[in-house]
Each structure stands twice: as C-alpha cells, then as structure tokens.
Design a protein around this motif. Structure first.
Motif, PDB file in Angstrom:
ATOM      1  N   MET A 261       0.841  -1.181   0.000  1.00  0.00           N
ATOM      2  CA  MET A 261       0.000   0.000   0.000  1.00  0.00           C
ATOM      3  C   MET A 261       0.883   1.241   0.000  1.00  0.00           C
ATOM      4  SD  MET A 261      -3.444   0.629   2.132  1.00  0.00           S
ATOM      5  CE  MET A 261      -2.860   1.026   3.732  1.00  0.00           C
ATOM      6  N   SER A 262       0.462   2.215  -0.770  1.00  0.00           N
ATOM      7  CA  SER A 262       1.238   3.427  -0.977  1.00  0.00           C
ATOM      8  C   SER A 262       1.136   4.378   0.209  1.00  0.00           C
ATOM      9  CB  SER A 262       0.735   4.078  -2.266  1.00  0.00           C
ATOM     10  OG  SER A 262       0.688   5.448  -2.170  1.00  0.00           O
ATOM     11  N   ASN A 263       2.214   5.094   0.445  1.00  0.00           N
ATOM     12  CA  ASN A 263       2.253   6.111   1.480  1.00  0.00           C
ATOM     13  C   ASN A 263       2.207   7.473   0.807  1.00  0.00           C
ATOM     14  OD1 ASN A 263       2.151   5.802   4.194  1.00  0.00           O
ATOM     15  ND2 ASN A 263       4.339   5.519   4.483  1.00  0.00           N
ATOM     16  N   PHE A 264       1.038   7.936   0.464  1.00  0.00           N
ATOM     17  CA  PHE A 264       0.927   9.204  -0.244  1.00  0.00           C
ATOM     18  C   PHE A 264       0.639  10.343   0.723  1.00  0.00           C
ATOM     19  CE2 PHE A 264      -3.358   7.505  -0.113  1.00  0.00           C
ATOM     20  CZ  PHE A 264      -4.142   8.605   0.188  1.00  0.00           C
TER      21      PHE A 264
ATOM     22  N   THR B 211      -7.652  -3.179  -3.439  1.00  0.00           N
ATOM     23  CA  THR B 211      -6.910  -3.473  -4.664  1.00  0.00           C
ATOM     24  C   THR B 211      -5.533  -4.064  -4.411  1.00  0.00           C
ATOM     25  OG1 THR B 211      -6.106  -1.198  -4.770  1.00  0.00           O
ATOM     26  CG2 THR B 211      -8.100  -1.717  -6.022  1.00  0.00           C
ATOM     27  N   SER B 212      -4.989  -3.910  -3.210  1.00  0.00           N
ATOM     28  CA  SER B 212      -3.646  -4.423  -2.935  1.00  0.00           C
ATOM     29  C   SER B 212      -3.591  -5.948  -2.981  1.00  0.00           C
ATOM     30  CB  SER B 212      -3.136  -3.918  -1.585  1.00  0.00           C
ATOM     31  OG  SER B 212      -3.911  -4.463  -0.534  1.00  0.00           O
ATOM     32  N   ASN B 213      -4.736  -6.605  -2.854  1.00  0.00           N
ATOM     33  CA  ASN B 213      -4.774  -8.069  -2.877  1.00  0.00           C
ATOM     34  C   ASN B 213      -4.616  -8.654  -4.274  1.00  0.00           C
ATOM     35  OD1 ASN B 213      -5.256  -7.971  -0.136  1.00  0.00           O
ATOM     36  ND2 ASN B 213      -7.473  -8.042  -0.385  1.00  0.00           N
TER      37      ASN B 213
ATOM     38  N   ALA C 247      -4.603  -7.903 -11.588  1.00  0.00           N
ATOM     39  CA  ALA C 247      -5.869  -7.396 -12.132  1.00  0.00           C
ATOM     40  C   ALA C 247      -5.802  -5.876 -12.295  1.00  0.00           C
ATOM     41  CB  ALA C 247      -7.029  -7.776 -11.224  1.00  0.00           C
ATOM     42  N   ILE C 248      -5.152  -5.224 -11.357  1.00  0.00           N
ATOM     43  CA  ILE C 248      -5.007  -3.770 -11.446  1.00  0.00           C
ATOM     44  C   ILE C 248      -4.182  -3.418 -12.675  1.00  0.00           C
ATOM     45  CG2 ILE C 248      -3.977  -1.736 -10.355  1.00  0.00           C
ATOM     46  CD1 ILE C 248      -4.594  -3.076  -7.664  1.00  0.00           C
TER      47      ILE C 248
END
Length: 140
Positions: free
Chosen positions: A1-4, A95-97, A101-102
C-alpha cells in the motif's frame, strides 16, 4: 500500500517528485488531473509507479461515482480532504490483494485513453473539413 501525502494546491509552490492533482469542488470532485486547477488537492508519492497506481485507483473511484457520497455543501458541492483520503485508502486496501488485475485494468484504461485522443483528433479534422466545405460553397 502506498504512502501518499495530500495537500491543498497552491499555485505559488512548485511541486517536485511524482504527483498528480484531484479536483475538490463541484460535481466532478474526486476527478484526477494531470495539470492543476484552482480547486484541487495535490497527491505526492514516493515513486512514479506508486503515482500511476494511485492515479488509476482514483480514476476508477471517480468513474464509479464513489466520491459522490462524500460530497457536502448545498450550492457548490465539495469533498473534504479527510473523506477523500479515507475513500482512497479503503480502495487501496481492496486493490492491494490483486495487483495483476489492477495492471490489466490500467493497461486497458490507457488503451482506451489513446483511442479517445485519436477520436478527438478525427472529430477535429472532420470539423475543419466541414468548415472548408462551407467556406467553398459561400465563395462560389
């Protein structure tokens, strides 16, 4: 997961590193933008890959009208920064799972974007042709 990081856009600041913009006022609140406008937030990421992934997640949320439930305001609707962050983080968890697909969806969306640009060019050319034909008719 992104750290934005998300901050309110200010035109006097030059933003460096991977970033994009999100509209925060009006019925299109939540729409990701490549270029800034007066009513937007700036999302800064650590890497270009992170930025692209996050951009398409936000794009998907906007297209799916997921931000509309968070709109407030009676005259000019807007979205609060914290509400926007929470919706994006929830989507990131989901979506991280499935990163494959992404990637497949992003590739399809990029292809659609290219086709849309091509259709816009064709439409513009047809418009110019129509103007030339009408101009020729009037000149005779």
């Amino acid at each position: 997961m992104s750290n934005f990081k998300m901050i309110t856009y200010r035109p006097e600041i030059e933003y460096k590193g991977p970033h994009f913009f999100i509209l925060n006022k009006g019925l299109n609140s939540g729409k990701p933008l490549k270029k800034p406008c007066p009513n937007c937030f700036v999302i800064s990421c650590e890497t270009e890959k992170e930025k692209e992934s996050l951009y398409w997640i936000v794009y998907s949320l906007h297209q799916g009208k997921q931000f509309q439930i968070a709109l407030v305001g009676s005259v000019i609707p807007f979205i609060r920064k914290n509400d926007l962050i929470n919706i994006i983080k929830d989507a990131q968890k989901i979506t991280s799972n499935n990163p494959e697909a992404i990637q497949k969806t992003v590739s399809s969306l990029l292809e659609l974007e290219k086709k849309e640009e091509n259709y816009k060019r064709i439409q513009n050319t047809l418009k110019q042709l129509r103007q030339v034909l009408v101009h020729q008719l009037i000149k005779q």
